[in-house]
Design a protein around this motif. Structure first.
Motif, PDB file in Angstrom:
ATOM      1  N   GLY A  27      36.221 -27.740 -17.036  1.00 42.29           N
ATOM      2  CA  GLY A  27      35.859 -29.132 -17.257  1.00 42.29           C
ATOM      3  C   GLY A  27      36.959 -29.847 -18.009  1.00 42.29           C
ATOM      4  O   GLY A  27      37.850 -29.233 -18.592  1.00 42.29           O
ATOM      5  N   GLU A  28      36.902 -31.153 -17.989  1.00 44.29           N
ATOM      6  CA  GLU A  28      37.857 -31.970 -18.728  1.00 44.29           C
ATOM      7  C   GLU A  28      37.060 -32.933 -19.600  1.00 44.29           C
ATOM      8  O   GLU A  28      36.220 -33.688 -19.099  1.00 44.29           O
ATOM      9  CB  GLU A  28      38.732 -32.755 -17.760  1.00 44.29           C
ATOM     10  CG  GLU A  28      39.736 -33.641 -18.446  1.00 44.29           C
ATOM     11  CD  GLU A  28      40.597 -34.399 -17.453  1.00 44.29           C
ATOM     12  OE1 GLU A  28      40.755 -35.620 -17.640  1.00 44.29           O
ATOM     13  OE2 GLU A  28      41.103 -33.776 -16.507  1.00 44.29           O
ATOM     14  N   VAL A  29      37.301 -32.874 -20.907  1.00 42.54           N
ATOM     15  CA  VAL A  29      36.645 -33.828 -21.794  1.00 42.54           C
ATOM     16  C   VAL A  29      37.324 -35.172 -21.572  1.00 42.54           C
ATOM     17  O   VAL A  29      38.511 -35.326 -21.819  1.00 42.54           O
ATOM     18  CB  VAL A  29      36.739 -33.398 -23.272  1.00 42.54           C
ATOM     19  CG1 VAL A  29      36.228 -34.508 -24.187  1.00 42.54           C
ATOM     20  CG2 VAL A  29      35.952 -32.112 -23.509  1.00 42.54           C
ATOM     21  N   SER A  40      34.109 -34.110 -17.204  1.00 43.93           N
ATOM     22  CA  SER A  40      34.230 -34.372 -15.770  1.00 43.93           C
ATOM     23  C   SER A  40      34.926 -33.219 -15.055  1.00 43.93           C
ATOM     24  O   SER A  40      35.621 -32.411 -15.672  1.00 43.93           O
ATOM     25  CB  SER A  40      34.999 -35.681 -15.532  1.00 43.93           C
ATOM     26  OG  SER A  40      36.342 -35.540 -15.924  1.00 43.93           O
ATOM     27  N   TRP A  41      34.696 -33.187 -13.739  1.00 43.04           N
ATOM     28  CA  TRP A  41      35.324 -32.237 -12.832  1.00 43.04           C
ATOM     29  C   TRP A  41      35.658 -32.997 -11.552  1.00 43.04           C
ATOM     30  O   TRP A  41      34.941 -33.931 -11.180  1.00 43.04           O
ATOM     31  CB  TRP A  41      34.350 -31.128 -12.437  1.00 43.04           C
ATOM     32  CG  TRP A  41      33.998 -30.155 -13.496  1.00 43.04           C
ATOM     33  CD1 TRP A  41      34.541 -28.911 -13.670  1.00 43.04           C
ATOM     34  CD2 TRP A  41      33.017 -30.286 -14.538  1.00 43.04           C
ATOM     35  NE1 TRP A  41      33.966 -28.281 -14.749  1.00 43.04           N
ATOM     36  CE2 TRP A  41      33.030 -29.109 -15.301  1.00 43.04           C
ATOM     37  CE3 TRP A  41      32.139 -31.295 -14.914  1.00 43.04           C
ATOM     38  CZ2 TRP A  41      32.199 -28.908 -16.391  1.00 43.04           C
ATOM     39  CZ3 TRP A  41      31.317 -31.101 -16.002  1.00 43.04           C
ATOM     40  CH2 TRP A  41      31.348 -29.916 -16.723  1.00 43.04           C
ATOM     41  N   GLU A  46      32.626 -26.320  -5.392  1.00 41.61           N
ATOM     42  CA  GLU A  46      32.911 -25.295  -6.404  1.00 41.61           C
ATOM     43  C   GLU A  46      32.764 -25.870  -7.817  1.00 41.61           C
ATOM     44  O   GLU A  46      32.235 -25.204  -8.716  1.00 41.61           O
ATOM     45  CB  GLU A  46      34.331 -24.727  -6.240  1.00 41.61           C
ATOM     46  CG  GLU A  46      34.590 -24.026  -4.926  1.00 41.61           C
ATOM     47  CD  GLU A  46      34.861 -24.969  -3.748  1.00 41.61           C
ATOM     48  OE1 GLU A  46      34.662 -24.539  -2.591  1.00 41.61           O
ATOM     49  OE2 GLU A  46      35.231 -26.143  -3.968  1.00 41.61           O
ATOM     50  N   ASN A  47      33.225 -27.087  -8.000  1.00 41.69           N
ATOM     51  CA  ASN A  47      33.140 -27.701  -9.325  1.00 41.69           C
ATOM     52  C   ASN A  47      31.716 -28.120  -9.677  1.00 41.69           C
ATOM     53  O   ASN A  47      31.364 -28.189 -10.852  1.00 41.69           O
ATOM     54  CB  ASN A  47      34.099 -28.877  -9.442  1.00 41.69           C
ATOM     55  CG  ASN A  47      35.528 -28.407  -9.629  1.00 41.69           C
ATOM     56  OD1 ASN A  47      35.782 -27.342 -10.161  1.00 41.69           O
ATOM     57  ND2 ASN A  47      36.468 -29.209  -9.173  1.00 41.69           N
ATOM     58  N   LYS A  48      30.902 -28.382  -8.674  1.00 39.90           N
ATOM     59  CA  LYS A  48      29.493 -28.662  -8.960  1.00 39.90           C
ATOM     60  C   LYS A  48      28.850 -27.419  -9.585  1.00 39.90           C
ATOM     61  O   LYS A  48      28.098 -27.525 -10.550  1.00 39.90           O
ATOM     62  CB  LYS A  48      28.758 -29.087  -7.694  1.00 39.90           C
ATOM     63  CG  LYS A  48      29.161 -30.480  -7.230  1.00 39.90           C
ATOM     64  CD  LYS A  48      28.448 -30.863  -5.956  1.00 39.90           C
ATOM     65  CE  LYS A  48      28.870 -32.254  -5.502  1.00 39.90           C
ATOM     66  NZ  LYS A  48      28.168 -32.701  -4.309  1.00 39.90           N
ATOM     67  N   PHE A  54      28.583 -24.818 -16.935  1.00 43.18           N
ATOM     68  CA  PHE A  54      28.845 -25.422 -18.241  1.00 43.18           C
ATOM     69  C   PHE A  54      27.528 -25.737 -18.951  1.00 43.18           C
ATOM     70  O   PHE A  54      27.358 -25.427 -20.133  1.00 43.18           O
ATOM     71  CB  PHE A  54      29.692 -26.692 -18.106  1.00 43.18           C
ATOM     72  CG  PHE A  54      29.631 -27.570 -19.319  1.00 43.18           C
ATOM     73  CD1 PHE A  54      30.321 -27.225 -20.467  1.00 43.18           C
ATOM     74  CD2 PHE A  54      28.856 -28.719 -19.331  1.00 43.18           C
ATOM     75  CE1 PHE A  54      30.247 -28.012 -21.611  1.00 43.18           C
ATOM     76  CE2 PHE A  54      28.775 -29.511 -20.467  1.00 43.18           C
ATOM     77  CZ  PHE A  54      29.474 -29.153 -21.607  1.00 43.18           C
ATOM     78  N   ILE A  55      26.585 -26.334 -18.232  1.00 49.81           N
ATOM     79  CA  ILE A  55      25.268 -26.647 -18.814  1.00 49.81           C
ATOM     80  C   ILE A  55      24.606 -25.363 -19.309  1.00 49.81           C
ATOM     81  O   ILE A  55      24.137 -25.286 -20.443  1.00 49.81           O
ATOM     82  CB  ILE A  55      24.352 -27.347 -17.780  1.00 49.81           C
ATOM     83  CG1 ILE A  55      24.931 -28.681 -17.339  1.00 49.81           C
ATOM     84  CG2 ILE A  55      22.929 -27.474 -18.316  1.00 49.81           C
ATOM     85  CD1 ILE A  55      24.896 -29.786 -18.350  1.00 49.81           C
TER      86      ILE A  55
END
Length: 166
Positions: A27-29, A40-41, A46-48, A54-55
């Motif tokens: 992820g990117e803050v 965000s991603w 894949e990022n979903k 992350f959650i």
């Protein structure tokens, strides 16, 4: 009440603690706003999955750290998340203080979805746009809530509740 300084220290600890789940899931803050963090991603299937990991990672990390937070602050933070997908425009603004900003309807919609967590008594809400090209992975339960009206939006948004299976 914690008081301003103690509350600030708790928020700072929270932001520091979730750094590992952010990095572990690529992820990117984007921004810290008060007691919120926007992560965000790039919008890929894949990022979903990474955003959901992350959650999960953050939720269980906070559960493990609850005693430490209670000892330090007499309070253990919980977090809520609104998850949405779409396109943003990103760019640098400002002459005196340069800052990267994301612009687009997705930013407002995501914030509004997150704000609905309390009204719907849910910790994690996903948009219909997030659900496009997405299949629920093992360990997660996603239930359709229905269409909700969001401030500033002409059309209702379909939302889904995310539950983490132990």
């Amino acid at each position: 009440a914690l008081g301003h300084e103690k509350y600030f220290r708790m928020i700072r600890d929270f932001f520091n603690d979730i750094t590992i789940p952010v990095l572990a899931n690529d992820g990117e803050v984007y921004q810290y706003v008060g007691d919120e963090v926007l992560v965000s991603w790039p919008n890929t299937p894949e990022n979903k999955i990474k955003s959901l990991k992350f959650i999960r990672n953050t939720y269980f990390l906070l559960e493990r750290l609850a005693k430490r937070y209670k000892r330090r602050y007499n309070h253990s933070p919980k977090f809520k998340a609104g998850i949405h997908a779409g396109e943003v425009t990103a760019g640098l603004v400002g002459l005196i203080k340069r800052e990267l900003i994301y612009s687009g309807d997705i930013m407002n919609t995501t914030a509004r979805i997150r704000s609905m967590c309390n009204d719907l008594n849910e910790s994690f809400l996903l948009s219909e746009d997030f659900m496009v090209d997405f299949h629920t992975p093992h360990g997660y339960q996603i239930d359709k809530i229905g269409s909700i009206e969001l401030k500033g939006r002409q059309e209702p948004v379909k939302v889904f509740a995310l539950k983490l299976e132990a």
